[in-house]
Scaffold this active site. Structure first.
Site, PDB file in Angstrom:
ATOM      1  N   ASP A 102       0.854  -1.258   0.009  1.00  0.00           N
ATOM      2  CA  ASP A 102       0.020   0.005  -0.011  1.00  0.00           C
ATOM      3  C   ASP A 102       0.806   1.178  -0.230  1.00  0.00           C
ATOM      4  O   ASP A 102       1.887   1.117   0.513  1.00  0.00           O
ATOM      5  CB  ASP A 102      -0.967   0.146   1.321  1.00  0.00           C
ATOM      6  CG  ASP A 102      -2.259   0.475   1.131  1.00  0.00           C
ATOM      7  OD1 ASP A 102      -2.247   1.520   0.450  1.00  0.00           O
ATOM      8  OD2 ASP A 102      -3.218  -0.413   1.399  1.00  0.00           O
ATOM      9  N   ASP A 203      -2.877   4.694  -2.466  1.00  0.00           N
ATOM     10  CA  ASP A 203      -4.114   5.206  -1.866  1.00  0.00           C
ATOM     11  C   ASP A 203      -4.657   6.618  -2.124  1.00  0.00           C
ATOM     12  O   ASP A 203      -3.612   7.489  -2.670  1.00  0.00           O
ATOM     13  CB  ASP A 203      -3.721   5.329  -0.233  1.00  0.00           C
ATOM     14  CG  ASP A 203      -4.809   5.678   0.720  1.00  0.00           C
ATOM     15  OD1 ASP A 203      -5.608   4.957   0.803  1.00  0.00           O
ATOM     16  OD2 ASP A 203      -4.672   6.647   1.601  1.00  0.00           O
ATOM     17  N   GLU A 259      -6.636   3.859  -5.873  1.00  0.00           N
ATOM     18  CA  GLU A 259      -7.777   4.026  -5.294  1.00  0.00           C
ATOM     19  C   GLU A 259      -8.213   5.449  -5.620  1.00  0.00           C
ATOM     20  O   GLU A 259      -7.907   6.462  -5.418  1.00  0.00           O
ATOM     21  CB  GLU A 259      -7.709   3.885  -3.696  1.00  0.00           C
ATOM     22  CG  GLU A 259      -9.106   3.879  -3.016  1.00  0.00           C
ATOM     23  CD  GLU A 259      -8.908   4.291  -1.595  1.00  0.00           C
ATOM     24  OE1 GLU A 259      -9.930   4.187  -0.725  1.00  0.00           O
ATOM     25  OE2 GLU A 259      -8.183   5.358  -1.347  1.00  0.00           O
ATOM     26  N   HIS A 332     -11.055  -3.103   3.190  1.00  0.00           N
ATOM     27  CA  HIS A 332     -11.051  -2.517   4.749  1.00  0.00           C
ATOM     28  C   HIS A 332     -11.488  -1.493   5.207  1.00  0.00           C
ATOM     29  O   HIS A 332     -11.761  -1.164   6.202  1.00  0.00           O
ATOM     30  CB  HIS A 332      -9.525  -2.446   4.879  1.00  0.00           C
ATOM     31  CG  HIS A 332      -8.904  -1.262   4.445  1.00  0.00           C
ATOM     32  ND1 HIS A 332      -8.751  -1.565   2.883  1.00  0.00           N
ATOM     33  CD2 HIS A 332      -8.307  -0.219   4.667  1.00  0.00           C
ATOM     34  CE1 HIS A 332      -8.220  -0.250   2.562  1.00  0.00           C
ATOM     35  NE2 HIS A 332      -8.126   0.711   3.441  1.00  0.00           N
ATOM     36  N   ASP A 333     -12.197  -0.862   4.008  1.00  0.00           N
ATOM     37  CA  ASP A 333     -13.158   0.328   4.229  1.00  0.00           C
ATOM     38  C   ASP A 333     -14.659   0.212   4.296  1.00  0.00           C
ATOM     39  O   ASP A 333     -15.523   1.132   4.194  1.00  0.00           O
ATOM     40  CB  ASP A 333     -13.126   1.444   3.422  1.00  0.00           C
ATOM     41  CG  ASP A 333     -11.297   2.024   3.472  1.00  0.00           C
ATOM     42  OD1 ASP A 333     -10.811   1.987   4.741  1.00  0.00           O
ATOM     43  OD2 ASP A 333     -10.766   2.498   2.275  1.00  0.00           O
TER      44      ASP A 333
END
Ligand code: ISL
Ligand code: CA
Length: 553
Positions: A102, A203, A259, A332-333
């Protein structure tokens, strides 16, 4: 004549996402760690997945669970050491898989040396690494709302200016306008790539470029507002990403996936069109909005399946030949996919398999999140004390101040909070789901005694074994990866039906997104059933949450 397909390993991959904090704790301190992942590599490889994506494992004060990084080149103490990480990489490679990291460079932690230095004085050589502004009549420079509540500006006592933070106040935004910042980022990326990683999940990549002048949304009434139009897909974003690709990625056989909240299909092509040399793939969020009334995470409504299908079909069809999709139902969100799109009660197993069938029969790269392969459901945390996510904790504080109905507020968290996907991976019915021998950093979800890897593998109805068949099937039938998507019955409110077509091969996918059975009339006689989530045929009828994949020709 055969269609030329542009084959790439990352297009044919299934990515397994690991949230290290919650995956497996090897030393009993209650927090998942790198050695825990190493212990589970055989399990992960046994699923038939190709790539592991690790959520951030860098040094961090953990204001936002590692998305606030204080040292990009160090491993978080709780997770282990750089030696552990090197061993993990080696073992992942030995197991025939790849590893992506990430990359969080829209912001750093406020404990990063750059920021500590920047806030020490207006004359600091790092001052311009971040975004500083004077206030306006004693108020923040503009009315932008931060992602996790409150103003996107924080006052710095010492230097008497505000700094911008699109996320928490401990996540100051980097100033991408500053070429030194960009060079530092590219240098750091090369440092990781030189260690042999296979790419990055990047991200909030579409937030790097802010509109010059940082204009207010509406200065009139002093209220905070969502300023997305001024910091998402900003004027220099393509220049920055192109440069990032040129300086860190180009020439290496690695993958990138950015993302991109609030990216439309038209915009997507500019980020991932191969000729653009920016990103390989992006995560779009349109289908994550179909059970929402507004941008507000807690503002939900029942899922509109027709709309959901419409969005998926659009991305499938319109990107074909122009860009490559990333298909996911959770991360994970997001809350658990079975609870959100399937049935987490009576038909949990059937619907979990159906949803996996869906993800594995679309054009694009498949992303699976830890626990999705055992049909883990939402955590069911009932008390605010059980939550850990900064988004929830900030929101709750505001809700209390505003005198909101806290029962309702908690119901919202049980449905949508990010902690639904962050409670420990459920390995067994041993204490704490077999995740830790100690005191877990967050309570396991309520379902761990029934839903866990051990129980799943012991069941004749195993979701894991079904998923292994899916990963094998996808590899054996390139049509499922590269074939064109044709949407059938778009207005049907229960069934999602589509074909996948490549040259002379046609496959048919039938998915029942409901508990009602339905008569079928569309299956030709001489078709071959490749997989179904039910044992035993029922040719003329699709049962509750049933899925089938046929090879028609
Ligand atoms: O979850 C979302 C939509 O449902 C997003 O708004 C999400 O907060 C946003 O996409 C950014 O997420 C990423 O950056 C955050 C971090 O907290 C998230 O975990 C990460 O995925 C800040 O780094
Ligand atoms: Ca640990």
């Amino acid at each position: 004549m055969n269609t030329e397909i542009d084959r790439k390993w990352w297009k044919e991959s299934v990515v397994y996402q690991i949230y290290p904090r919650s995956f497996y704790d090897s030393n009993g301190d209650g927090t998942g760690d790198l050695r825990g992942i190493i212990e589970k590599i055989d399990y992960i490889a046994s699923l038939g997945v190709d790539v592991i994506w690790l959520n951030p494992v860098y040094q961090s004060p953990n204001d936002d669970n590692g998305y606030d990084i204080s040292d990009y080149k160090a491993i978080m103490d709780e997770f282990g050491t750089m030696d552990d990480w090197e061993e993990l990489l080696q073992q992942v490679h030995w197991a025939g898989m790849k590893l992506i990291m990430d990359l969080v460079v829209n912001h750093t932690s406020d404990e990063h040396d750059w920021f500590v230095n920047a806030r020490s004085s207006r004359d600091s050589e790092y001052r311009d690494y971040y975004i500083w502004r004077d206030g306006v009549n004693g108020n923040p420079p503009n009315d932008w709302l931060a992602h996790f509540s409150g103003s996107a500006w924080e006052w710095d006592e010492k230097t008497e200016q505000y700094f911008l933070h699109l996320f928490t106040r401990r996540q100051p935004d980097l100033n991408w306008e500053n070429p030194d910042v960009r060079e530092e980022v590219y240098k750091m990326m090369r440092w990781w790539l030189d260690k042999g990683i296979d790419g990055f999940r990047i991200d909030t990549i579409n937030m790097f470029s802010k509109v010059p002048g940082l204009p207010p949304v509406d200065a009139a009434d002093g209220k905070l507002r969502w300023g997305g139009e001024y910091f998402m897909n900003g004027p220099r974003i393509h220049e920055f990403i192109h440069e990032m690709n040129e300086k860190a990625i180009d020439g290496r056989d690695v993958m990138t996936v950015g993302e991109c909240p609030d990216v439309t299909l038209d915009m997507a092509v500019d980020y991932i069109g191969p000729e653009r040399k920016e990103l390989n793939m992006l995560f779009q969020f349109e289908h994550m909005g179909v059970d929402h009334l507004s941008k507000d995470r807690w503002d939900t409504r029942p899922l509109d399946l027709v709309k959901f299908k419409d969005i998926i079909a659009k991305w499938q069809k319109d990107l074909h030949g122009r860009g490559w999709n990333s298909n996911y139902l959770m991360n994970h969100d997001q809350p658990r996919s079975v609870s959100r799109f399937g049935d987490d009660g009576k038909y949990r197993v059937e619907s979990a398999k159906m949803l996996l069938t869906f993800l594995m029969t679309l054009e694009g790269t498949t992303y699976i999140y830890q626990g999705e392969e055992i049909g883990m459901i939402n955590s069911g945390l009932e008390k605010i004390e059980d939550y850990r996510d900064v988004e929830v904790l900030n929101h709750y504080r505001e809700a209390v101040e505003a005198g909101e109905d806290l029962g309702k507020v908690l119901e919202g968290y049980m449905k949508m909070s990010r902690d639904n996907s962050r409670t420990p991976m459920q390995w067994s019915k041993a204490e704490n789901a077999g995740f830790t021998s100690g005191n877990p950093w967050i309570k396991p979800g309520i379902s761990w005694r029934e839903i866990n890897v051990e129980a799943d593998l012991a069941s004749s109805d195993s979701i894991i074994r079904y998923f292994r068949k899916l990963t094998a099937m996808r590899k054996a039938h390139l049509v499922l990866i590269y074939g064109e998507f044709e949407h059938l019955l778009p207005a049907d409110e229960q069934l999602f039906v589509y074909k996948r077509i490549l040259d002379n091969s046609t496959y048919l996918v039938l998915l029942n997104f409901s508990a009602d059975s339905r008569e079928l009339s569309i299956i030709p006689e001489n078709s071959e059933l490749l997989i179904s989530n039910y044992e035993g045929g029922s040719a003329g009828k699709l049962r509750a949450w049933e899925s089938r994949v046929y090879k028609l020709s």
